[in-house]
Design a protein around this motif. Sequence first.
Motif, PDB file in Angstrom:
ATOM      1  N   GLU A   1       0.816  -1.221   0.000  1.00 41.90           N
ATOM      2  CA  GLU A   1       0.000   0.000   0.000  1.00 41.90           C
ATOM      3  C   GLU A   1       0.844   1.263   0.000  1.00 41.90           C
ATOM      4  O   GLU A   1       0.384   2.322  -0.418  1.00 41.90           O
ATOM      5  N   ASP A   2       2.105   1.150   0.435  1.00 41.82           N
ATOM      6  CA  ASP A   2       3.012   2.304   0.430  1.00 41.82           C
ATOM      7  C   ASP A   2       3.687   2.499  -0.930  1.00 41.82           C
ATOM      8  O   ASP A   2       4.485   3.414  -1.107  1.00 41.82           O
ATOM      9  N   GLY A   3       3.379   1.626  -1.907  1.00 39.88           N
ATOM     10  CA  GLY A   3       3.954   1.728  -3.241  1.00 39.88           C
ATOM     11  C   GLY A   3       5.308   1.055  -3.384  1.00 39.88           C
ATOM     12  O   GLY A   3       5.888   1.039  -4.452  1.00 39.88           O
ATOM     13  N   LYS A   4       5.812   0.484  -2.303  1.00 36.55           N
ATOM     14  CA  LYS A   4       7.114  -0.175  -2.330  1.00 36.55           C
ATOM     15  C   LYS A   4       6.940  -1.678  -2.577  1.00 36.55           C
ATOM     16  O   LYS A   4       5.899  -2.248  -2.273  1.00 36.55           O
ATOM     17  N   MET A   5       7.986  -2.296  -3.122  1.00 34.73           N
ATOM     18  CA  MET A   5       7.939  -3.693  -3.526  1.00 34.73           C
ATOM     19  C   MET A   5       8.549  -4.621  -2.488  1.00 34.73           C
ATOM     20  O   MET A   5       9.511  -4.278  -1.807  1.00 34.73           O
ATOM     21  N   VAL A   6       7.945  -5.810  -2.409  1.00 31.38           N
ATOM     22  CA  VAL A   6       8.440  -6.907  -1.575  1.00 31.38           C
ATOM     23  C   VAL A   6       8.350  -8.179  -2.411  1.00 31.38           C
ATOM     24  O   VAL A   6       7.670  -8.207  -3.439  1.00 31.38           O
ATOM     25  N   ILE A   7       9.014  -9.239  -1.986  1.00 28.80           N
ATOM     26  CA  ILE A   7       8.921 -10.500  -2.703  1.00 28.80           C
ATOM     27  C   ILE A   7       7.486 -11.023  -2.596  1.00 28.80           C
ATOM     28  O   ILE A   7       6.847 -10.905  -1.538  1.00 28.80           O
ATOM     29  N   LEU A   8       6.960 -11.554  -3.704  1.00 28.48           N
ATOM     30  CA  LEU A   8       5.590 -12.075  -3.729  1.00 28.48           C
ATOM     31  C   LEU A   8       5.446 -13.181  -2.693  1.00 28.48           C
ATOM     32  O   LEU A   8       6.265 -14.093  -2.626  1.00 28.48           O
ATOM     33  N   GLY A   9       4.418 -13.069  -1.872  1.00 28.62           N
ATOM     34  CA  GLY A   9       4.185 -14.025  -0.799  1.00 28.62           C
ATOM     35  C   GLY A   9       4.465 -13.443   0.568  1.00 28.62           C
ATOM     36  O   GLY A   9       4.281 -14.100   1.592  1.00 28.62           O
ATOM     37  N   THR A  10       4.892 -12.187   0.602  1.00 28.93           N
ATOM     38  CA  THR A  10       5.144 -11.495   1.863  1.00 28.93           C
ATOM     39  C   THR A  10       3.808 -11.117   2.485  1.00 28.93           C
ATOM     40  O   THR A  10       2.934 -10.572   1.814  1.00 28.93           O
ATOM     41  N   ALA A  11       3.636 -11.408   3.759  1.00 25.12           N
ATOM     42  CA  ALA A  11       2.396 -11.076   4.459  1.00 25.12           C
ATOM     43  C   ALA A  11       2.280  -9.571   4.651  1.00 25.12           C
ATOM     44  O   ALA A  11       3.283  -8.847   4.611  1.00 25.12           O
TER      45      ALA A  11
ATOM     46  N   VAL B   1       9.621 -16.749  -5.630  1.00 31.92           N
ATOM     47  CA  VAL B   1       8.650 -16.184  -4.690  1.00 31.92           C
ATOM     48  C   VAL B   1       9.126 -16.485  -3.271  1.00 31.92           C
ATOM     49  O   VAL B   1      10.110 -17.186  -3.080  1.00 31.92           O
ATOM     50  N   ALA B   2       8.404 -15.965  -2.285  1.00 32.04           N
ATOM     51  CA  ALA B   2       8.761 -16.209  -0.885  1.00 32.04           C
ATOM     52  C   ALA B   2       8.753 -17.709  -0.591  1.00 32.04           C
ATOM     53  O   ALA B   2       8.013 -18.478  -1.210  1.00 32.04           O
ATOM     54  N   GLU B   3       9.590 -18.097   0.357  1.00 31.51           N
ATOM     55  CA  GLU B   3       9.677 -19.498   0.752  1.00 31.51           C
ATOM     56  C   GLU B   3       8.305 -20.017   1.181  1.00 31.51           C
ATOM     57  O   GLU B   3       7.548 -19.316   1.867  1.00 31.51           O
ATOM     58  N   ASP B   4       7.980 -21.221   0.758  1.00 34.39           N
ATOM     59  CA  ASP B   4       6.703 -21.883   1.071  1.00 34.39           C
ATOM     60  C   ASP B   4       5.494 -21.156   0.486  1.00 34.39           C
ATOM     61  O   ASP B   4       4.383 -21.293   0.996  1.00 34.39           O
ATOM     62  N   TYR B   5       5.686 -20.365  -0.567  1.00 30.46           N
ATOM     63  CA  TYR B   5       4.576 -19.672  -1.228  1.00 30.46           C
ATOM     64  C   TYR B   5       4.433 -20.212  -2.637  1.00 30.46           C
ATOM     65  O   TYR B   5       5.420 -20.523  -3.303  1.00 30.46           O
ATOM     66  N   THR B   6       3.195 -20.336  -3.089  1.00 33.48           N
ATOM     67  CA  THR B   6       2.893 -20.777  -4.446  1.00 33.48           C
ATOM     68  C   THR B   6       2.058 -19.698  -5.118  1.00 33.48           C
ATOM     69  O   THR B   6       1.128 -19.157  -4.503  1.00 33.48           O
ATOM     70  N   ILE B   7       2.370 -19.384  -6.361  1.00 35.79           N
ATOM     71  CA  ILE B   7       1.616 -18.378  -7.103  1.00 35.79           C
ATOM     72  C   ILE B   7       0.167 -18.830  -7.235  1.00 35.79           C
ATOM     73  O   ILE B   7      -0.104 -19.973  -7.605  1.00 35.79           O
ATOM     74  N   THR B   8      -0.754 -17.928  -6.914  1.00 27.09           N
ATOM     75  CA  THR B   8      -2.180 -18.245  -6.924  1.00 27.09           C
ATOM     76  C   THR B   8      -2.853 -17.714  -8.194  1.00 27.09           C
ATOM     77  O   THR B   8      -2.267 -16.937  -8.942  1.00 27.09           O
ATOM     78  N   ASP B   9      -4.109 -18.109  -8.386  1.00 26.29           N
ATOM     79  CA  ASP B   9      -4.888 -17.575  -9.509  1.00 26.29           C
ATOM     80  C   ASP B   9      -5.050 -16.066  -9.378  1.00 26.29           C
ATOM     81  O   ASP B   9      -5.031 -15.346 -10.374  1.00 26.29           O
ATOM     82  N   ASN B  10      -5.216 -15.568  -8.151  1.00 26.99           N
ATOM     83  CA  ASN B  10      -5.336 -14.117  -7.941  1.00 26.99           C
ATOM     84  C   ASN B  10      -4.040 -13.407  -8.342  1.00 26.99           C
ATOM     85  O   ASN B  10      -4.080 -12.321  -8.933  1.00 26.99           O
ATOM     86  N   ASP B  11      -2.895 -14.018  -8.030  1.00 23.99           N
ATOM     87  CA  ASP B  11      -1.607 -13.441  -8.436  1.00 23.99           C
ATOM     88  C   ASP B  11      -1.515 -13.390  -9.959  1.00 23.99           C
ATOM     89  O   ASP B  11      -1.113 -12.375 -10.528  1.00 23.99           O
ATOM     90  N   ARG B  12      -1.889 -14.480 -10.608  1.00 15.52           N
ATOM     91  CA  ARG B  12      -1.855 -14.527 -12.081  1.00 15.52           C
ATOM     92  C   ARG B  12      -2.735 -13.436 -12.676  1.00 15.52           C
ATOM     93  O   ARG B  12      -2.370 -12.778 -13.648  1.00 15.52           O
TER      94      ARG B  12
END
Length: 130
Positions: A49-59, A103-114
């Motif tokens: 929400e702050d416009g900054k990037m994190v690895i996909l799967g970050t809470a 992606v983040a450890e133990d994370y799988t790309i979801t349909d929402n991510d796609r």
Amino acid sequence: MSKQLNQVVETMEYDNLINDYEPKPDVFSVTIRQGQKAMKRGTALAKGEDGKMVILGTAKTGSETAAPKANCILAEASDDATDADVTAVAYRVGHFNENVLIVAEDYTITDNDREDFRTGGILLDTAMEY
């Protein structure tokens, strides 16, 4: 002084990240949020929400109302952002191989991510083995 014009200057290794060159990959500058470790080319990034990037799967963080959403793919390795935000280069448009994205450890790309990637201009497909 003469120059050898048939000399190999550099070799390129194919990393299987880009699936096709249509649409043409397009890069832009992003800010990696403080607290992220150095990342490799091909890391899937999510925008907070702050416009900054994190690895996909970050809470989500305590101040965010939702988890960061899939946004772009890191085009070049980033510096370590453990102590401060860093600037990096990422693809905002292109056709990429999902099974080589990081992606983040133990994370799988979801349909929402796609879908988030697709609406932003990033198409995902499965890499062909070479």
